[in-house]
Design an enzyme around this catalytic site. Structure first.
Site, PDB file in Angstrom:
ATOM      1  N   GLN A  43       0.762  -1.117  -0.140  1.00 18.94           N
ATOM      2  CA  GLN A  43       0.061  -0.139   0.179  1.00 18.94           C
ATOM      3  C   GLN A  43       0.870   1.444   0.022  1.00 18.94           C
ATOM      4  O   GLN A  43       0.231   2.389  -0.347  1.00 18.94           O
ATOM      5  CB  GLN A  43      -0.874   0.017   1.213  1.00 18.94           C
ATOM      6  N   HIS A 127      -6.303 -20.294  -1.402  1.00 17.49           N
ATOM      7  CA  HIS A 127      -7.142 -19.370  -0.803  1.00 17.49           C
ATOM      8  C   HIS A 127      -8.526 -19.795  -1.704  1.00 17.49           C
ATOM      9  O   HIS A 127      -8.409 -19.463  -3.031  1.00 17.49           O
ATOM     10  CB  HIS A 127      -7.033 -17.928  -0.991  1.00 17.49           C
ATOM     11  N   TYR A 158     -13.507 -10.989   2.146  1.00 18.23           N
ATOM     12  CA  TYR A 158     -13.268 -10.765   3.805  1.00 18.23           C
ATOM     13  C   TYR A 158     -14.570 -10.034   4.421  1.00 18.23           C
ATOM     14  O   TYR A 158     -15.241  -9.163   3.466  1.00 18.23           O
ATOM     15  CB  TYR A 158     -11.996  -9.680   4.049  1.00 18.23           C
ATOM     16  N   ASP A 219     -10.245 -16.767   7.453  1.00 19.70           N
ATOM     17  CA  ASP A 219      -9.702 -15.512   7.590  1.00 19.70           C
ATOM     18  C   ASP A 219     -10.816 -14.498   8.202  1.00 19.70           C
ATOM     19  O   ASP A 219     -11.386 -13.844   7.401  1.00 19.70           O
ATOM     20  CB  ASP A 219      -8.685 -14.852   6.678  1.00 19.70           C
ATOM     21  N   HIS A 221     -10.496 -11.526   9.262  1.00 18.73           N
ATOM     22  CA  HIS A 221      -9.751 -10.354   8.913  1.00 18.73           C
ATOM     23  C   HIS A 221     -10.327  -9.121   9.536  1.00 18.73           C
ATOM     24  O   HIS A 221     -10.665  -7.852   9.194  1.00 18.73           O
ATOM     25  CB  HIS A 221     -10.277 -10.086   7.459  1.00 18.73           C
ATOM     26  N   GLU A 245      -8.268 -17.135  11.460  1.00 22.07           N
ATOM     27  CA  GLU A 245      -7.050 -15.953  11.443  1.00 22.07           C
ATOM     28  C   GLU A 245      -7.823 -14.801  11.753  1.00 22.07           C
ATOM     29  O   GLU A 245      -8.796 -14.296  11.268  1.00 22.07           O
ATOM     30  CB  GLU A 245      -6.556 -16.195  10.146  1.00 22.07           C
ATOM     31  N   GLU A 271      -0.344 -10.739  11.192  1.00 17.26           N
ATOM     32  CA  GLU A 271      -0.004 -10.355   9.917  1.00 17.26           C
ATOM     33  C   GLU A 271       0.105  -8.589   9.909  1.00 17.26           C
ATOM     34  O   GLU A 271       0.770  -7.985   9.353  1.00 17.26           O
ATOM     35  CB  GLU A 271      -0.884 -10.663   8.878  1.00 17.26           C
ATOM     36  N   ARG A 292       1.343 -15.126  12.413  1.00 15.53           N
ATOM     37  CA  ARG A 292       1.063 -14.799  10.960  1.00 15.53           C
ATOM     38  C   ARG A 292       1.965 -13.649  10.584  1.00 15.53           C
ATOM     39  O   ARG A 292       1.304 -12.756   9.833  1.00 15.53           O
ATOM     40  CB  ARG A 292      -0.237 -14.655  10.770  1.00 15.53           C
ATOM     41  N   ASP A 325       0.833  -9.721  -2.040  1.00 11.77           N
ATOM     42  CA  ASP A 325       1.953  -8.800  -1.825  1.00 11.77           C
ATOM     43  C   ASP A 325       2.993  -8.897  -0.945  1.00 11.77           C
ATOM     44  O   ASP A 325       3.457  -8.255  -0.182  1.00 11.77           O
ATOM     45  CB  ASP A 325       0.966  -7.279  -1.347  1.00 11.77           C
ATOM     46  N   GLU A 348       1.574 -19.792   3.199  1.00 14.41           N
ATOM     47  CA  GLU A 348       0.437 -19.118   2.535  1.00 14.41           C
ATOM     48  C   GLU A 348       0.912 -18.936   1.044  1.00 14.41           C
ATOM     49  O   GLU A 348       1.896 -18.580   0.989  1.00 14.41           O
ATOM     50  CB  GLU A 348       0.034 -17.956   3.357  1.00 14.41           C
TER      51      GLU A 348
HETATM   52  C1  GCO Z   1      -3.760 -12.601   4.301  1.00 19.09           C
HETATM   53  C2  GCO Z   1      -4.053 -11.034   4.472  1.00 19.09           C
HETATM   54  C3  GCO Z   1      -4.081 -10.426   2.965  1.00 19.09           C
HETATM   55  C4  GCO Z   1      -3.931  -8.986   3.260  1.00 19.09           C
HETATM   56  C5  GCO Z   1      -3.438  -8.284   2.140  1.00 19.09           C
HETATM   57  C6  GCO Z   1      -3.313  -6.845   2.542  1.00 19.09           C
HETATM   58  O1  GCO Z   1      -4.393 -13.559   4.931  1.00 19.09           O
HETATM   59  O2  GCO Z   1      -2.995 -13.013   3.482  1.00 19.09           O
HETATM   60  O3  GCO Z   1      -5.084 -11.030   5.186  1.00 19.09           O
HETATM   61  O4  GCO Z   1      -5.118 -11.107   2.396  1.00 19.09           O
HETATM   62  O5  GCO Z   1      -5.215  -8.371   3.803  1.00 19.09           O
HETATM   63  O6  GCO Z   1      -2.419  -8.956   1.630  1.00 19.09           O
HETATM   64  O7  GCO Z   1      -2.667  -6.144   1.387  1.00 19.09           O
HETATM   65 MG    MG Z   2      -4.948 -12.478   6.802  1.00 17.02          MG
END
Ligand code: GCO
Ligand code: MG
Length: 413
Positions: A43, A127, A158, A219, A221, A245, A271, A292, A325, A348
């Site tokens: 980002q 995923h 999400y 997830d 999230h 998650e 994360e 994570r 990313d 992952e």
């Molecule tokens: C995951 C993460 C990603 C992030 C995303 C942000 O479990 O891999 O939640 O989906 O939200 O990479 O840019």
């Molecule tokens: Mg995640």
């Protein structure tokens, strides 16, 4: 013997699949000896690149490539204020590049430098998603047919945000599945109550289709209030998840004590973490089962090794964040940690995409649900900078940045 030193440091920003990736190259005083690292914060990729090229690179010039531990601490101390995601990502790129160099000098893969392999390859999770449960089941079946045993299931993205998503692009309309006040501001709307009640229905359908032949992950999230997160954790217990998650945002991690006391759902989180004070209590209190961490966000492999060791003594396994990313170089660094550490959990992987193989060479092989390192010294990866230039990165904030509740309240995802 004259120590080998850092001659130059520079960033390479490329977006082969549309999401900006930051690679850092460190050249040394030895001709043709260089290393590559991942400093991706998608980002704010161009900001990380600026931090590398304007600050960290010049600061690192002349320092010894051998002294990774000292350089890492000196770099952290060099800003006085503790690093955040941008500066840590910049440092991660240099840190990983120095480990790449060290492996090349030793003629060993990085995992060998740390004590060798505990396994030949890392099990991978994929995923699976769907706007309908039928579509989700089809996608799960596709991954099962490809040999994957671990599959993350989401129903409409999400928080179920993508359900009815055709009307919620770039804030043109609130989600038609969600009733909002007149004049509500643009954003990506979702209904947390609908989402929370859909998750058990989703897992029930997937278990009905596949039984216990596959391991399921989900997830959250950070889309629920703390009490609703606890309710969801209890509601999904019957479905025997591999892990649940990001049940809670970093700001509410104290609630994990209650989750732990009231459920047996395996918990994965971190994360979004940047500072050790975020993960230390969760590990030492045994409130979580999988770490994570997004390794570039904490400053690279040097701190990640320390986190992995701490986790090992507390029964916590690694599940480094590896979505689309993280650059393939970051994936490879995670993979080296994963084949090495005894307390590995899962890798992952969202697929390399169509263009990445043109830019990144030495990609790990993925066969029958496992990802294999290539055994070459260092990370064993190269980047084709001419090809990387074919995929320029623009300053962008992904859609993840404007999530809203039905009444328009902004949500920290
Ligand atoms: C995951 C993460 C990603 C992030 C995303 C942000 O479990 O891999 O939640 O989906 O939200 O990479 O840019
Ligand atoms: Mg995640």
């Amino acid at each position: 013997m004259t120590p080998i030193t850092i001659r130059s440091v520079r960033s390479i920003v490329t977006a082969p699949e549309g999401r900006p990736l930051v690679v850092v190259r460190v050249d040394t005083s030895e001709p043709d000896l260089y290393g590559l690292g991942c400093g991706t914060f998608t980002q704010r990729a161009l900001t990380v690149a600026h931090a590398v090229d304007t600050y960290l690179g010049p600061w690192a010039q002349g320092r010894r490539v051998d002294d990774i531990e000292d350089l890492w601490h000196s770099a952290m101390a060099s800003t006085s204020w503790r690093n955040g995601p941008v500066l840590n990502a910049a440092l991660s790129g240099v840190d990983m590049a120095l480990w790449d160099i060290k492996g090349k000098l030793a003629g060993m893969p990085c995992y060998s430098l740390w004590g060798g392999k505990s396994r030949e390859a890392a099990a991978v999770y994929r995923h699976a998603d769907g706007e309908s449960l039928d579509e989700l089941v089809d996608n799960v079946a596709r991954f099962v047919d490809e040999g994957y045993r671990f599959i993350r299931c989401q129903w409409g993205g999400y928080g179920g945000m993508a359900l009815g998503a055709s009307e919620t692009t770039a804030g043109r309309f609130p989600n038609p599945l969600v009733r909002s006040p007149d004049g509500s501001r643009p954003g990506e709307y979702f209904d947390p109550y609908t989402y929370r009640r859909r998750v058990p229905r989703m897992l029930e359908r997937v278990r009905a289709e596949f039984g216990t032949s596959i391991e399921l992950l989900h997830d959250v999230h950070e889309r629920l209030s703390p009490i609703d997160a606890l309710r969801l954790a209890k509601d999904v217990e019957p479905f025997d998840l591999f892990f649940l998650e990001d049940l809670l945002p970093p700001e509410q991690i104290e609630w994990l004590r209650l989750v732990r006391e009231q459920t047996t759902v395996p918990i994965a989180i971190s994360e979004l973490f940047t500072h050790p004070l975020e993960w230390l209590p969760l590990i030492t209190q045994r409130w979580i089962d999988f770490i994570r961490i997004h390794i570039s966000q904490i400053g690279g492999v040097t701190p990640a090794l320390k986190v992995a060791r701490l986790c090992e003594w507390h029964g916590v396994r690694t599940a480094w964040q590896d979505p689309k990313d993280v650059s393939p170089i970051g994936h490879m660094a995670n993979l080296h940690l994963e084949v090495h550490a005894h307390n590995f959990g899962i890798h992952e992987w969202g697929g390399w995409g169509e263009n990445a193989p043109e830019v990144f060479h030495g990609l790990p092989d993925v066969r029958d649900g496992y990802m294999y390192p290539n055994g070459s010294p260092g990370w064993g990866m190269e980047i084709d900078e001419d090809a990387a230039a074919h995929f320029p990165a623009t300053a962008q904030t992904l859609a993840i940045s404007d999530i809203r509740l039905p009444d328009g309240t902004s949500v920290w995802p």
